[in-house]
Design an enzyme around this catalytic site. Structure first.
Site, PDB file in Angstrom:
ATOM      1  N   ALA A 146      -4.858   1.182 -10.448  1.00 55.07           N
ATOM      2  CA  ALA A 146      -4.773   0.662 -11.814  1.00 55.07           C
ATOM      3  C   ALA A 146      -3.912  -0.601 -11.812  1.00 55.07           C
ATOM      4  CB  ALA A 146      -4.145   1.719 -12.712  1.00 55.07           C
TER       5      ALA A 146
ATOM      6  N   GLY B  16      -5.401   4.608  -8.398  1.00 55.29           N
ATOM      7  CA  GLY B  16      -6.686   4.602  -9.091  1.00 55.29           C
ATOM      8  C   GLY B  16      -7.822   4.122  -8.201  1.00 55.29           C
TER       9      GLY B  16
ATOM     10  N   GLU C 200      -8.831   7.147  -6.423  1.00 51.08           N
ATOM     11  CA  GLU C 200      -9.432   8.049  -7.420  1.00 51.08           C
ATOM     12  C   GLU C 200     -10.861   7.604  -7.748  1.00 51.08           C
ATOM     13  OE1 GLU C 200      -5.865   7.576  -9.945  1.00 51.08           O
ATOM     14  OE2 GLU C 200      -6.013   9.738 -10.221  1.00 51.08           O
TER      15      GLU C 200
ATOM     16  N   GLU D   2       1.335   6.912  -6.957  1.00 50.97           N
ATOM     17  CA  GLU D   2       1.813   6.923  -8.342  1.00 50.97           C
ATOM     18  C   GLU D   2       3.226   7.484  -8.468  1.00 50.97           C
ATOM     19  OE1 GLU D   2      -1.220   7.643  -7.353  1.00 50.97           O
ATOM     20  OE2 GLU D   2      -2.713   6.926  -8.782  1.00 50.97           O
TER      21      GLU D   2
HETATM   22  C1  3H9 Z   1      -2.450   4.039 -10.777  1.00 50.35           C
HETATM   23  O1  3H9 Z   1      -3.360   3.718 -10.080  1.00 50.35           O
HETATM   24  C2  3H9 Z   1      -2.549   4.991 -11.924  1.00 50.35           C
HETATM   25  C3  3H9 Z   1      -3.793   5.811 -11.915  1.00 50.35           C
HETATM   26  O2  3H9 Z   1      -3.603   6.984 -11.163  1.00 50.35           O
HETATM   27  C4  3H9 Z   1      -4.158   6.256 -13.287  1.00 50.35           C
HETATM   28  C5  3H9 Z   1      -4.378   5.212 -14.300  1.00 50.35           C
HETATM   29  C6  3H9 Z   1      -4.920   5.771 -15.594  1.00 50.35           C
HETATM   30  N1  3H9 Z   1      -1.419  -3.635 -10.163  1.00 50.35           N
HETATM   31  O3  3H9 Z   1       3.121  -5.795  -2.769  1.00 50.35           O
HETATM   32  P1  3H9 Z   1       2.571  -7.172  -2.610  1.00 50.35           P
HETATM   33  C7  3H9 Z   1       0.440  -7.278  -7.072  1.00 50.35           C
HETATM   34  S1  3H9 Z   1      -0.903   3.379 -10.567  1.00 50.35           S
HETATM   35  C8  3H9 Z   1      -1.060  -4.899 -10.429  1.00 50.35           C
HETATM   36  O4  3H9 Z   1       3.529  -8.303  -2.631  1.00 50.35           O
HETATM   37  P2  3H9 Z   1       1.598  -6.420  -0.001  1.00 50.35           P
HETATM   38  C9  3H9 Z   1       1.919  -7.429  -6.761  1.00 50.35           C
HETATM   39  O5  3H9 Z   1       2.689  -7.321  -7.949  1.00 50.35           O
HETATM   40  C10 3H9 Z   1      -1.111   2.199  -9.266  1.00 50.35           C
HETATM   41  N2  3H9 Z   1      -0.559  -5.740  -9.509  1.00 50.35           N
HETATM   42  O6  3H9 Z   1       1.635  -7.300  -1.331  1.00 50.35           O
HETATM   43  C11 3H9 Z   1       1.952  -8.808  -6.150  1.00 50.35           C
HETATM   44  O7  3H9 Z   1       1.886  -9.740  -7.203  1.00 50.35           O
HETATM   45  P3  3H9 Z   1       2.742 -11.110  -7.168  1.00 50.35           P
HETATM   46  C12 3H9 Z   1      -1.050   2.840  -7.962  1.00 50.35           C
HETATM   47  C13 3H9 Z   1      -0.419  -5.272  -8.274  1.00 50.35           C
HETATM   48  O8  3H9 Z   1       0.495  -6.938   0.808  1.00 50.35           O
HETATM   49  C14 3H9 Z   1       0.631  -8.872  -5.389  1.00 50.35           C
HETATM   50  O9  3H9 Z   1      -0.210  -7.875  -5.973  1.00 50.35           O
HETATM   51  N3  3H9 Z   1      -1.018   1.854  -6.951  1.00 50.35           N
HETATM   52  C15 3H9 Z   1      -0.782  -3.971  -7.912  1.00 50.35           C
HETATM   53  O10 3H9 Z   1       2.958  -6.332   0.594  1.00 50.35           O
HETATM   54  C16 3H9 Z   1       0.775  -8.572  -3.911  1.00 50.35           C
HETATM   55  O11 3H9 Z   1       1.488  -7.355  -3.766  1.00 50.35           O
HETATM   56  C17 3H9 Z   1       0.121   1.389  -6.405  1.00 50.35           C
HETATM   57  O12 3H9 Z   1       1.182   1.833  -6.748  1.00 50.35           O
HETATM   58  C18 3H9 Z   1      -1.297  -3.133  -8.915  1.00 50.35           C
HETATM   59  N4  3H9 Z   1      -1.686  -1.862  -8.666  1.00 50.35           N
HETATM   60  O13 3H9 Z   1       1.243  -4.928  -0.455  1.00 50.35           O
HETATM   61  C19 3H9 Z   1      -0.033   0.326  -5.362  1.00 50.35           C
HETATM   62  N5  3H9 Z   1      -0.516  -3.787  -6.589  1.00 50.35           N
HETATM   63  O14 3H9 Z   1       2.192 -11.862  -5.998  1.00 50.35           O
HETATM   64  C20 3H9 Z   1       1.058  -0.674  -5.496  1.00 50.35           C
HETATM   65  C21 3H9 Z   1      -0.032  -4.963  -6.140  1.00 50.35           C
HETATM   66  O15 3H9 Z   1       2.430 -11.721  -8.491  1.00 50.35           O
HETATM   67  N6  3H9 Z   1       0.917  -1.771  -4.595  1.00 50.35           N
HETATM   68  N7  3H9 Z   1       0.021  -5.858  -7.142  1.00 50.35           N
HETATM   69  O16 3H9 Z   1       4.158 -10.684  -6.991  1.00 50.35           O
HETATM   70  C22 3H9 Z   1       1.294  -1.757  -3.315  1.00 50.35           C
HETATM   71  O17 3H9 Z   1       1.688  -0.741  -2.796  1.00 50.35           O
HETATM   72  C23 3H9 Z   1       1.232  -3.024  -2.533  1.00 50.35           C
HETATM   73  O18 3H9 Z   1       1.223  -4.074  -3.479  1.00 50.35           O
HETATM   74  C24 3H9 Z   1       0.015  -3.200  -1.601  1.00 50.35           C
HETATM   75  C25 3H9 Z   1       0.014  -4.646  -1.051  1.00 50.35           C
HETATM   76  C26 3H9 Z   1       0.154  -2.202  -0.469  1.00 50.35           C
HETATM   77  C27 3H9 Z   1      -1.260  -2.975  -2.354  1.00 50.35           C
END
Ligand code: 3H9
Length: 703
Positions: free
Chosen positions: A62, A103, A106, A126
């Site tokens: 998400a 998500g 999911e 999450e």
């Molecule tokens: C969910 O899914 C809820 C659902 O169960 C239910 C919903 C109803 N959204 O970390 P990075 C951005 S909760 C928006 O520096 P990396 C991040 O802010 C979600 N933005 O890179 C950054 O932006 P900026 C569950 C996101 O390569 C840029 O992307 N998912 C999201 O070191 C690069 O990120 C998570 O918790 C997002 N979901 O790592 C995953 N994810 O350049 C969270 C990233 O402007 N994310 N951004 O600062 C991560 O773990 C890492 O970002 C990832 C990449 C491994 C993906």
């Protein structure tokens, strides 16, 4: 605008996500996906669908930026999307490379089939945002990989290698190459099976098979109740899994949705989401465009082989960077080398490191007594005594021996980095790198940008911090930078409350209950009370301290420096770090109250906590006004990663926001009116006053 690409490969529609960098499932993506599914369902020339990331990764879940905004629930929701997948009359295959998280996973679990590249990682992180998987994850994952495995995935939140689940129904295939080709083949085979009358496989139709469901859930509950006391999400995850495992899946979905909303609306998730963005924002530095060139750091010099210097050295050795460690005397140098070895040996004993790695890291360490040996390194960090005269000597010598282009860094925690830079003929190469003790453990690195620090020097420091796994926060130059400048106000309040009637144990106990790892007095005993004493003496001489810290000064004059002398704010038994209340200290405080003519009063825990935390907040606001910190969330990160501020409260500025700045300012005014109060101390900083009046907040804009 985030959207999807739609193309045909034979009779299979390929829907490629196009929402870089991580294909988060924001509103536009969700709308694009539902439209693509409808199109494929309606097209007689299409037998099946493959969903794939169009840019090397599937989806990070998400869109966290939408949370708490109307966009999050704006239709189609993730829920609508997954329901549309459940209802698809043609097979849909998720083709996963890069990551499928939250998500994103999911969504994949709502597809009929999943194919992954062996390098892909999947997970439900999450919990790290204080949430549970809210798009069916708590119900579908246990049906696909079993209850115990699913709980492990959801409670750890870690991204895990796809091959770990290769043998479960989570994946039809895990392939080494040609992901799209494999996914199309699975879609074609599934379409053929459908034509032959087979049903499309859906996770929702599987049964949870776990004979010991209650036992497993109870064990998990007991574990998280102690390990994550303050965090509601882990228990909610277990509850959602337990509830849905014995009921129809739709009942499970409803319970999951209820718990998700509860967590999303709660303060802990708000704080954890704040931390997620704070960590990413900290690396954006004003005046430092992305892509600023960095200098190559192939070897590092560390001056001073005491606790700090050796801790700093370990960071680089761990990252495979050779270190030259300099001391003035052989004995101190030998001790430093032995301390580093001991640290590694401790890790070997705990099974965290193997003996070969220990030797490999020690082999990168070159002890020396000669400044000339620092001539070849690319970065030197000094960790010598906190005294301007001593720093001057060090930097003049460094200037003489360091090669052109070498970065010269000071680990000073309070001194003027610009003055230090002035001891060299190359102030552009000088920067502050303030590590926190123990430097090999604490995540925080304050990167102090001097007036003349060159942009590439700053960019190099930020990049290097990532390499040695530190959370870097940029600070401008001032006495104490961000962290210690604020902690001085906090400590001043702690001492002031002793004068007014609180005890050492009461102050520590109240703030520890609030969630700090250690109260101010236990912390000071651990770090050494002489450090603050030394700084106060300088500040008295410079006229920077309005009030004398009578009790703290007397304590040090008695030689009660803390754990290292067996006595400080507390008493310590030999070989025992447990703090025992001290009669000597209680008498000292009593005596000081009598001399000052103070009648002690009872302070309650709420007052103690607010005075300590709001002292941080008021100084934090001044630090923001003076542009010493770039943003409030940087200050929060400093306190979360360097000072033991409770993570679930999101840092002092976020905590103040959660209390509302109106309330904070009102409390400050009430403290100013207390008998014996320092009313200047409690005058809300202009930024606090303005935000309080406007209904603004530090982190929500307005600061
Ligand atoms: C969910 O899914 C809820 C659902 O169960 C239910 C919903 C109803 N959204 O970390 P990075 C951005 S909760 C928006 O520096 P990396 C991040 O802010 C979600 N933005 O890179 C950054 O932006 P900026 C569950 C996101 O390569 C840029 O992307 N998912 C999201 O070191 C690069 O990120 C998570 O918790 C997002 N979901 O790592 C995953 N994810 O350049 C969270 C990233 O402007 N994310 N951004 O600062 C991560 O773990 C890492 O970002 C990832 C990449 C491994 C993906």
């Amino acid at each position: 605008m985030a959207t999807v690409d739609y193309s045909l490969r034979g009779r299979i529609a390929v829907v490629a996500f196009q929402a870089p960098p991580v294909n988060s499932l924001g509103h536009a993506m969700r709308a694009g996906l539902v439209a693509a599914l409808d199109r494929a369902a309606a097209d007689a020339a299409v037998d099946g669908v493959v969903l794939i990331g169009g840019n090397g990764t599937f989806s990070a879940g998400a869109d966290i930026r939408e949370f708490g905004t109307p966009a999050m629930i704006r239709g189609p929701s993730l829920w609508t999307l997954n329901t549309a997948l459940d209802a698809m009359p043609k097979p849909v295959v998720a083709a996963i490379e890069g990551v499928a998280l939250g998500g994103g996973l999911e969504l994949a679990m709502s597809c009929h089939h999943r194919v992954a590249l062996a390098t892909a990682k999947v997970g439900l992180p999450e919990v790290k945002l204080g949430l549970l998987p809210g798009a069916g994850g708590t119900q579908r994952l246990p049906r696909l990989i079993g209850v115990e495995n699913a709980l492990n995935v959801m409670l750890s939140g870690e991204p895990l290698p796809a091959p770990m689940f290769a043998k479960s129904p989570l994946f039809d295939r895990v392939v080494d190459a040609d992901l799209l080709g494999a996914a199309v083949a699975v879609a074609e085979a599934s379409a053929a099976a459908l034509r032959e009358g087979k049903k499309l496989p859906r996770a929702r139709d599987l049964k949870v098979r776990e004979p010991d469901l209650d036992g497993i859930c109870q064990f998990a509950r007991n574990t998280v109740k102690t390990a994550f006391k303050e965090y509601p999400a882990p228990l909610a995850i277990i509850d959602a899994v337990h509830f849905g495992a014995t009921r129809p899946i739709d009942a499970g979905f409803a319970e999951e949705g209820r718990l998700f909303k509860q967590l999303m609306d709660g303060p802990v998730s708000a704080a954890m989401r704040h931390v997620f963005f704070a960590e990413r924002a900290a690396s954006r530095v004003a005046g430092l465009p992305e892509g600023t060139a960095t200098r190559d750091i192939k070897a590092v010099g560390v001056i001073g082989a005491g606790t700090m210097g050796t801790g700093i050295a370990i960071n680089f050795l761990n990252a495979g960077i050779p270190v030259r460690l300099l001391e003035v005397g052989q004995e101190a140098l030998d001790k430093g080398v032995a301390r580093i070895r001991q640290t590694y040996e401790g890790q070997v004993k705990k099974g965290k490191l193997d003996a070969a790695k220990l030797e490999a890291r020690m082999a990168l360490l070159a002890p020396t007594l000669s400044y000339a040996d620092l001539g070849a390194v690319d970065l030197v960090i000094e960790a010598v005594f906190e005294d301007m005269g001593v720093k001057e000597k060090v930097f003049r010598q460094l200037d003489a021996v360091a090669k052109p282009g070498a970065i010269l860094a000071s680990n000073t925690s309070t001194l003027d980095v610009d003055q230090i830079a002035g001891f060299t003929g190359r102030p552009g190469d000088v920067i502050g790198l303030h590590f926190f003790s123990p430097a090999n453990v604490m995540r925080l690195l304050e990167v102090v940008r001097g007036a003349k620090t060159a942009p590439d020097v700053l960019a190099t420091a930020m990049a290097l911090a990532k390499k040695i796994r530190k959370t870097a926060v940029v600070s401008g130059v001032c006495d104490g930078f961000i962290g210690n400048r604020m902690i001085n106000q906090y400590s001043a309040q702690a001492l002031q409350m002793l004068d007014e009637g609180a005890s050492v144990e009461q102050v520590d106990g109240a703030i520890e209950k609030f969630g700090f790892a250690m109260g101010p007095f236990r912390m000071s005993d651990l770090a050494g009370n002489d450090i603050g004493f030394h700084i106060r003496k300088r500040q008295y001489a410079e006229g920077k301290l309005a009030r004398k810290a009578v009790v703290a000064d007397r304590l040090c004059e008695m030689g009660r420096f803390g754990q290292k002398t067996g006595a400080g704010w507390y008493d310590y038994k030999p070989g025992d770090r447990n703090a025992q209340p001290s009669k000597v200290v209680a008498d000292l405080i009593d005596q000081a109250r009598k001399e000052a003519g103070v009648t002690p009063r009872r302070l309650d825990d709420a007052e103690i906590v607010d005075r300590l935390v709001f002292a941080l907040v008021n100084e934090g606001a001044r630090i923001l006004e003076e542009k010493i910190a770039q943003r409030a969330s940087d200050i929060d990160l400093v306190y979360l990663t360097g000072y033991g501020f409770p993570m679930w409260r999101g840092g002092p500025m976020q905590y103040a926001d959660s209390r509302t700045l109106y309330e904070v300012a009102r409390r400050m005014q009430a403290f100013a009116a207390l008998p014996g109060a320092d009313s200047a101390f409690w005058t809300p900083a202009p930024l606090v006053a303005r935000l309080a009046a406007d209904g603004g907040s530090f982190n929500g804009g307005g600061a």
